[in-house]
Design an enzyme around this catalytic site. Structure first.
Site, PDB file in Angstrom:
ATOM      1  N   GLU A  18     100.786  87.208  77.803  1.00 57.69           N
ATOM      2  CA  GLU A  18     100.580  88.024  76.619  1.00 57.69           C
ATOM      3  C   GLU A  18     100.766  89.471  77.063  1.00 57.69           C
ATOM      4  OE1 GLU A  18      96.785  87.562  74.688  1.00 57.69           O
ATOM      5  OE2 GLU A  18      97.254  89.154  73.258  1.00 57.69           O
TER       6      GLU A  18
ATOM      7  N   LYS B  70      91.586  90.352  82.277  1.00 60.14           N
ATOM      8  CA  LYS B  70      92.366  91.474  81.737  1.00 60.14           C
ATOM      9  C   LYS B  70      91.481  92.447  80.981  1.00 60.14           C
ATOM     10  CE  LYS B  70      96.559  89.435  80.598  1.00 60.14           C
ATOM     11  NZ  LYS B  70      97.483  89.142  79.516  1.00 60.14           N
TER      12      LYS B  70
ATOM     13  N   ARG C 120      92.547  78.141  87.879  1.00 53.52           N
ATOM     14  CA  ARG C 120      92.992  79.519  88.000  1.00 53.52           C
ATOM     15  C   ARG C 120      92.536  80.091  89.339  1.00 53.52           C
ATOM     16  NH1 ARG C 120      92.167  81.876  83.285  1.00 53.52           N
ATOM     17  NH2 ARG C 120      92.186  84.011  84.019  1.00 53.52           N
TER      18      ARG C 120
END
Ligand code: ATP
Ligand code: MG
Length: 559
Positions: A38, A274, A264
């Site tokens: 994104e 983020k 992850r």
């Protein structure tokens, strides 16, 4: 979560096993993966793991990997991020070729499919507020409640959805929801939101849309449009997979992708959210997304981390199905290994102390040979000028040394690298009783650094000529957080106040100052350094990529 790095045989993991099995059964002619960022921030080292996995698979198996921007939320997305993400993927060493896509390219098709769900009685317009939708969704132990708008007719839903698209309603007034099951055990299946109203300008579609699809609705359909075979994402999407499959089953999509989840990357002393990284930048805790203390790829590039070291790191940590935290020391090890192999050696004095060689003729200069790489003769040698006035490292001298201190002290003899044996004969102090200059003598018979009579010294020190070395600013970076597992919710409290140390009186070899080389080099005995973009013609700035040894882990162990 365990703190053990995940040990897997390099190049082998459960995802590659699945793909191999699919190929063995001739399920696919070609493997197609994608990396779907994104564009709402810069990429970090966690993304490097995902990039290396997706692009790596496409290289190893016959296949391709798409770069697809998941640009469904115009409020947070910016062109700057789109550009930086492309630069970072290339820097890491991967290429999408002509396979660059944007979820926004599919907005028309996604909208048509949403209308189809409405016509099939599988979606409805809900007028409840966001808060009402949230509370009526239920919990893990309680089922949700049906919306009072759930049983609208197809005609009414279609009319309202079209009017949502036409811009008749304000933000938040209505949403389009899938009609699945408000009592489903999996909360993701309790009538998830497909479209929300957002009057916002989109970097690519401009003002064409005022309704935007949710991640869950857009993602799988984008995969299907692009013919993705293996849609690889992180574990937090595991519970979304039934929804992913529901859309693929209900809609006339051109292909049937499958979602697979892996753990992850988490690193000690590091936050990879983020949201946190954005806040660090916005609140000025760091100087920008590429501040060398950030875990972003842009920061690592600026700091001189070779992309090969990152690729090696993600290869070593492997791909697993359970979350874990990797010791940041492992990343540092990979950086050091790569730089030790590739970086040329130079000398720099970080905290200079002046030395006058009293028996060296005034005005005389000698060019001595210095080796550029100890393991690579092809890297050659360079000349370094020895003279009467030199700089050594302040820490390499002690006036009253403890027993095990073998470097320079009054009466003690040491080797100056590539040059001579020198002995300290006197100390000059300022009015504060601080040592400001040393007086030494040298032994002319030890030229090159060896005594013909076979006598030994216990220390070899780096140095620079006072006359021809150049001033530089050197920046030493330490961990941004002083807590091995920083608290994402209150990260400011865990920031390391000593994460940046600026040495503004450092000296470097003249050739280093004059060159604009962007490759990191080793400053002997100090670590690896790279020229920073903040350099000015009169004052080069060098950032420390990493120290020579893992002193940090040792300090932590000592407590
Ligand atoms: P957010 O969704 O909160 O904005 P994100 O880090 O998930 O943040 P994306 O742009 O959605 O950002 O991530 C792109 C891809 O990178 C996704 O497939 C995601 O799963 C993967 N990814 C993100 N963080 C990590 C990580 N720490 N380790 C491995 N893969 C990651
Ligand atoms: Mg994400």
């Amino acid at each position: 979560m365990s703190t053990e790095p995940v040990a897997t045989e390099v190049g082998r993991d459960f995802i590659r096993d699945i793909i191999q099995a699919d190929l063995d059964q001739a399920k696919y002619r070609e493997i197609v993966t994608r990396f779907p960022p994104e564009p709402n921030g810069y990429l970090h080292i966690g993304h490097a793991k995902s990039i290396a996995l997706n692009f790596g698979i496409a290289q190893e198996f016959p296949g391709r990997c798409h770069l697809r921007f998941d640009d469904t939320n115009p409020v947070k997305e910016e062109q700057e991020f789109i550009d930086s993400i492309q630069a970072d993927v290339h820097w890491l060493g991967f290429d999408w070729g002509k396979n660059l896509f944007f979820a926004s390219d599919y907005f028309d098709r996604l909208y048509e499919w949403a209308e189809q769900l409405v016509r099939d009685g599988l979606a409805y317009v809900d007028d409840q507020t966001q808060e009402e939708i949230r509370t009526s969704r239920g919990t893990l132990t309680e089922p949700g409640k049906n919306s009072p708008f759930r049983d609208r007719t197809v005609e009414e839903n279609l009319d309202l959805f079209r009017r949502m698209k036409a811009g008749e309603f304000p933000n938040g007034a209505r949403v389009l929801r899938a009609k699945i099951d408000m009592s489903a055990g999996n909360i993701n299946l309790r009538d998830p939101v497909l479209y929300r109203i957002l009057h916002a300008h989109h970097p690519r579609t401009g003002d064409k849309w005022c309704i935007y699809p949710s991640y869950d609705y857009a993602h799988g359909q984008s995969d299907a449009i692009e013919g993705i075979t293996h849609s690889i994402c992180t574990l937090e999407f595991e519970d979304h997979r039934p929804l992913y499959d529901w859309f693929i089953e209900k809609l006339p999509v051109p292909s049937k992708p499958h979602q697979y989840e892996f753990a992850r990357l988490n690193l000690t002393y590091t936050l990879l959210s983020k949201r946190v990284l954005t806040q660090l930048v916005r609140e000025g805790h760091v100087a920008g997304w590429d501040d060398p203390r950030m875990p972003t790829m842009a920061a690592m590039r600026r700091r001189g981390v070779p992309p090969a070291a990152l690729r090696e790191f993600v290869k070593r940590i492997g791909v697993a199905k359970a979350n874990s935290v990797v010791d940041v020391g492992m990343l540092e090890f990979c950086i050091r290994e790569e730089l030790n192999r590739t970086a040329q050696r130079r000398m720099a004095v970080l905290r200079p102390l002046k030395v006058v060689i009293e028996n060296y003729p005034e005005g005389q200069v000698e060019e001595l040979d210095a080796i550029n790489h100890p393991d690579d003769p092809s890297a050659g040698t360079r000349k370094i000028a020895f003279g009467r006035e030199l700089y050594i490292e302040r820490d390499d001298f002690m006036e009253n040394p403890p027993k095990k201190f073998f470097r320079l002290s009054p009466g003690n003899e040491v080797r100056l690298r590539y040059a001579y044996f020198v002995k300290c004969t006197g100390v000059i102090k300022n009015s504060n009783d601080e040592v400001v200059e040393l007086r030494c003598t040298y032994d002319p018979a030890t030229r090159g650094g060896n005594a013909p009579d076979g006598r030994k010294v216990k220390a070899t020190m780096h140095w620079l000529p006072a006359a021809t070395s150049k001033p530089a600013e050197i920046r030493i970076y330490n961990q941004l957080f002083s807590n091995p597992s920083p608290d994402a919710a209150n990260f400011a409290a865990d920031l390391n106040p000593q994460s940046l140390e600026i040495l503004s009186d450092a000296r470097i070899e003249a050739s280093v100052a004059e060159s604009n080389a962007t490759e990191p080099m080793q400053f002997e005995r100090q670590g690896y350094f790279v020229r920073d973009k903040d350099s000015t013609p009169g004052k080069p700035v060098f950032s420390r990529t990493i120290g020579l040894r893992d002193t940090f882990a040792k300090e932590v162990a000592k407590g």
